[in-house]
Design a protein around this motif. Structure first.
Motif, PDB file in Angstrom:
ATOM      1  N   GLU A   1      47.586  56.263  41.138  1.00  0.00           N
ATOM      2  CA  GLU A   1      48.409  57.413  40.752  1.00  0.00           C
ATOM      3  C   GLU A   1      49.893  57.205  41.043  1.00  0.00           C
ATOM      4  O   GLU A   1      50.736  57.761  40.353  1.00  0.00           O
ATOM      5  CB  GLU A   1      47.927  58.669  41.481  1.00  0.00           C
ATOM      6  N   THR A   2      50.209  56.420  42.076  1.00  0.00           N
ATOM      7  CA  THR A   2      51.603  56.331  42.523  1.00  0.00           C
ATOM      8  C   THR A   2      52.289  55.004  42.224  1.00  0.00           C
ATOM      9  O   THR A   2      53.511  54.955  42.177  1.00  0.00           O
ATOM     10  CB  THR A   2      51.704  56.587  44.038  1.00  0.00           C
ATOM     11  N   ALA A   3      51.531  53.946  42.037  1.00  0.00           N
ATOM     12  CA  ALA A   3      52.133  52.625  41.835  1.00  0.00           C
ATOM     13  C   ALA A   3      52.667  52.478  40.412  1.00  0.00           C
ATOM     14  O   ALA A   3      52.112  53.042  39.465  1.00  0.00           O
ATOM     15  CB  ALA A   3      51.104  51.530  42.113  1.00  0.00           C
ATOM     16  N   SER A   4      53.713  51.703  40.295  1.00  0.00           N
ATOM     17  CA  SER A   4      54.239  51.402  38.964  1.00  0.00           C
ATOM     18  C   SER A   4      53.356  50.345  38.304  1.00  0.00           C
ATOM     19  O   SER A   4      52.561  49.668  38.971  1.00  0.00           O
ATOM     20  CB  SER A   4      55.665  50.874  39.074  1.00  0.00           C
ATOM     21  N   ILE A   5      53.519  50.185  37.013  1.00  0.00           N
ATOM     22  CA  ILE A   5      52.754  49.163  36.289  1.00  0.00           C
ATOM     23  C   ILE A   5      53.071  47.783  36.856  1.00  0.00           C
ATOM     24  O   ILE A   5      52.185  46.946  37.013  1.00  0.00           O
ATOM     25  CB  ILE A   5      53.051  49.239  34.778  1.00  0.00           C
ATOM     26  N   GLU A   6      54.327  47.560  37.208  1.00  0.00           N
ATOM     27  CA  GLU A   6      54.728  46.273  37.772  1.00  0.00           C
ATOM     28  C   GLU A   6      54.016  46.013  39.101  1.00  0.00           C
ATOM     29  O   GLU A   6      53.568  44.895  39.364  1.00  0.00           O
ATOM     30  CB  GLU A   6      56.248  46.209  37.973  1.00  0.00           C
ATOM     31  N   GLU A   7      53.902  47.049  39.944  1.00  0.00           N
ATOM     32  CA  GLU A   7      53.210  46.886  41.227  1.00  0.00           C
ATOM     33  C   GLU A   7      51.731  46.574  41.016  1.00  0.00           C
ATOM     34  O   GLU A   7      51.159  45.724  41.704  1.00  0.00           O
ATOM     35  CB  GLU A   7      53.360  48.145  42.075  1.00  0.00           C
ATOM     36  N   LEU A   8      51.106  47.255  40.062  1.00  0.00           N
ATOM     37  CA  LEU A   8      49.697  46.997  39.782  1.00  0.00           C
ATOM     38  C   LEU A   8      49.490  45.598  39.210  1.00  0.00           C
ATOM     39  O   LEU A   8      48.525  44.910  39.561  1.00  0.00           O
ATOM     40  CB  LEU A   8      49.138  48.048  38.823  1.00  0.00           C
ATOM     41  N   GLU A   9      50.390  45.162  38.349  1.00  0.00           N
ATOM     42  CA  GLU A   9      50.295  43.801  37.803  1.00  0.00           C
ATOM     43  C   GLU A   9      50.459  42.762  38.907  1.00  0.00           C
ATOM     44  O   GLU A   9      49.788  41.742  38.899  1.00  0.00           O
ATOM     45  CB  GLU A   9      51.327  43.609  36.703  1.00  0.00           C
ATOM     46  N   GLN A  10      51.331  43.039  39.865  1.00  0.00           N
ATOM     47  CA  GLN A  10      51.522  42.122  40.993  1.00  0.00           C
ATOM     48  C   GLN A  10      50.249  42.001  41.825  1.00  0.00           C
ATOM     49  O   GLN A  10      49.850  40.913  42.219  1.00  0.00           O
ATOM     50  CB  GLN A  10      52.682  42.593  41.882  1.00  0.00           C
ATOM     51  N   ILE A  11      49.578  43.114  42.057  1.00  0.00           N
ATOM     52  CA  ILE A  11      48.324  43.093  42.804  1.00  0.00           C
ATOM     53  C   ILE A  11      47.284  42.261  42.071  1.00  0.00           C
ATOM     54  O   ILE A  11      46.582  41.455  42.670  1.00  0.00           O
ATOM     55  CB  ILE A  11      47.812  44.533  43.044  1.00  0.00           C
ATOM     56  N   LYS A  12      47.191  42.429  40.757  1.00  0.00           N
ATOM     57  CA  LYS A  12      46.218  41.649  39.971  1.00  0.00           C
ATOM     58  C   LYS A  12      46.570  40.166  39.931  1.00  0.00           C
ATOM     59  O   LYS A  12      45.686  39.316  39.927  1.00  0.00           O
ATOM     60  CB  LYS A  12      46.089  42.226  38.562  1.00  0.00           C
ATOM     61  N   ARG A  13      47.854  39.848  39.913  1.00  0.00           N
ATOM     62  CA  ARG A  13      48.267  38.430  39.900  1.00  0.00           C
ATOM     63  C   ARG A  13      47.932  37.713  41.186  1.00  0.00           C
ATOM     64  O   ARG A  13      47.742  36.505  41.201  1.00  0.00           O
ATOM     65  CB  ARG A  13      49.780  38.316  39.632  1.00  0.00           C
ATOM     66  N   GLU A  14      47.851  38.444  42.278  1.00  0.00           N
ATOM     67  CA  GLU A  14      47.567  37.841  43.575  1.00  0.00           C
ATOM     68  C   GLU A  14      46.118  37.417  43.698  1.00  0.00           C
ATOM     69  O   GLU A  14      45.726  36.806  44.680  1.00  0.00           O
ATOM     70  CB  GLU A  14      47.944  38.816  44.688  1.00  0.00           C
ATOM     71  N   ASP A  15      45.273  37.731  42.721  1.00  0.00           N
ATOM     72  CA  ASP A  15      43.853  37.380  42.736  1.00  0.00           C
ATOM     73  C   ASP A  15      43.677  35.882  42.752  1.00  0.00           C
ATOM     74  O   ASP A  15      44.172  35.124  42.033  1.00  0.00           O
ATOM     75  CB  ASP A  15      43.170  37.996  41.508  1.00  0.00           C
TER      76      ASP A  15
END
Length: 79
Positions: free
Chosen positions: A65-79
């Motif tokens: 709900e609070t994270a930006s799209i960029e923050e969410l993409e960063q989390i997924k890239r760290e996989d």
């Protein structure tokens, strides 16, 4: 909620426990159940049957709900 306690791995969110020495929890959305799932004892033995979300699911929902799209993409890239 601290975003560094949530990561992404193999199609699910990984939520680090706030307690020392406890394994992280797996949180994912189940299309079959139509709801979020977690592998913690609270969800598996109570919330699954009674309804509601455990604190790990609430953390993931809060992030979404609070994270930006960029923050969410960063989390997924760290996989």
């Amino acid at each position: 909620m601290s975003n560094n306690t949530i990561s992404w791995s193999c199609g699910h969110f990984v939520v680090q426990s706030h307690r020392k020495g406890v394994a992280p929890y797996s949180v994912k959305y189940s299309e079959t159940l139509g709801r979020w799932m977690c592998n913690c004892k609270d969800w598996m033995y109570r919330k699954l049957y009674e309804g509601g979300d455990c604190k790990h699911i609430l953390e993931v929902k809060g992030l979404l709900e609070t994270a930006s799209i960029e923050e969410l993409e960063q989390i997924k890239r760290e996989d």
